[in-house]
Design an enzyme around this catalytic site. Sequence first.
Site, mmCIF file in Angstrom:
data_model
loop_
_atom_site.group_PDB
_atom_site.id
_atom_site.type_symbol
_atom_site.label_atom_id
_atom_site.label_comp_id
_atom_site.label_asym_id
_atom_site.label_seq_id
_atom_site.Cartn_x
_atom_site.Cartn_y
_atom_site.Cartn_z
ATOM 1 N N CYS A 142 0.825 -1.210 0.000
ATOM 2 C CA CYS A 142 0.000 0.000 0.000
ATOM 3 C C CYS A 142 0.860 1.263 0.000
ATOM 4 C CB CYS A 142 -0.998 -0.063 1.157
ATOM 5 S SG CYS A 142 -2.418 0.994 0.861
ATOM 6 N N HIS A 156 -3.185 -4.861 1.907
ATOM 7 C CA HIS A 156 -2.496 -5.295 3.124
ATOM 8 C C HIS A 156 -2.782 -6.762 3.400
ATOM 9 C CE1 HIS A 156 -1.739 -1.142 4.520
ATOM 10 N NE2 HIS A 156 -2.913 -0.877 3.994
ATOM 11 N N GLU A 162 -0.885 -8.278 5.581
ATOM 12 C CA GLU A 162 -0.409 -8.372 6.970
ATOM 13 C C GLU A 162 -1.513 -8.085 7.990
ATOM 14 O OE1 GLU A 162 0.284 -6.008 4.870
ATOM 15 O OE2 GLU A 162 0.029 -4.071 5.839
HETATM 16 N N1 GLN Z 1 -3.556 6.389 1.122
HETATM 17 C C1 GLN Z 1 -2.290 6.133 1.740
HETATM 18 C C2 GLN Z 1 -1.176 6.934 1.091
HETATM 19 O O1 GLN Z 1 -1.388 7.611 0.165
HETATM 20 C C3 GLN Z 1 -1.955 4.656 1.682
HETATM 21 C C4 GLN Z 1 -2.946 3.882 2.506
HETATM 22 C C5 GLN Z 1 -2.446 2.614 3.075
HETATM 23 O O2 GLN Z 1 -1.229 2.350 3.189
HETATM 24 N N2 GLN Z 1 -3.371 1.816 3.534
HETATM 25 O O3 GLN Z 1 -0.083 6.871 1.551
#
Ligand code: GLN
Length: 187
Positions: free
Chosen positions: A79, A169, A171
């Site tokens: 992410c 994710h 995890e």
């Molecule tokens: N929206 C977040 C970002 O731009 C990422 C979100 C996440 O890691 N769950 O960093």
Amino acid sequence: MTKTGILALQGDFREHARLVSSIGVAAVEVRTPAQLADVDRLVIPGGESTTIAKLALAGDLVRPIRDRARDGMPIFGTCAGMIVLAERVIDGDPLLALMDVTVRRNAYGRQAESFEADVDVDGIDHPVHGVFIRAPWIEDVGPEVRVLSSYEGRPVVLQQRNLLAASFHPELVGETALHEFFLSLPR
Ligand code: GLN
């Protein structure tokens, strides 16, 4: 024995550390260049990419992570970690600029629109479960990037040699398959 570093500046690094430990591999938190020098692979967690970027810059970690990556150290970003790895970021600035992809931040919607999904991943013989939370999506990938999984037509798991990235994710739901795949990448 291999020591896996978890970039522990912000975000869900504790969940990654717990998951890596549950596979039986030592996980250590990385906050300084000296700690980075002591690990042989690195996980970049989910969280807020702008905050991770600020803290990584303040901690002089960007150059050393880039150098280690170019040297072949495996890195797995989930992410926000995927955003931090990307060369091109829509609605944000690239940080490590290591993976030849364009990501769009927050593309899957707001926190309230978070969802769980099972995705098929090349090389993993069962569906991989993950949570998408304000997840980035991938707008384009360069020729060196392998798309290991797509969800609704968009790439969500990518590999470029020693670099692995997921929009979601694993995890947070105790899904170990992608971490096991990451730990099997040669150093
Ligand atoms: N929206 C977040 C970002 O731009 C990422 C979100 C996440 O890691 N769950 O960093």
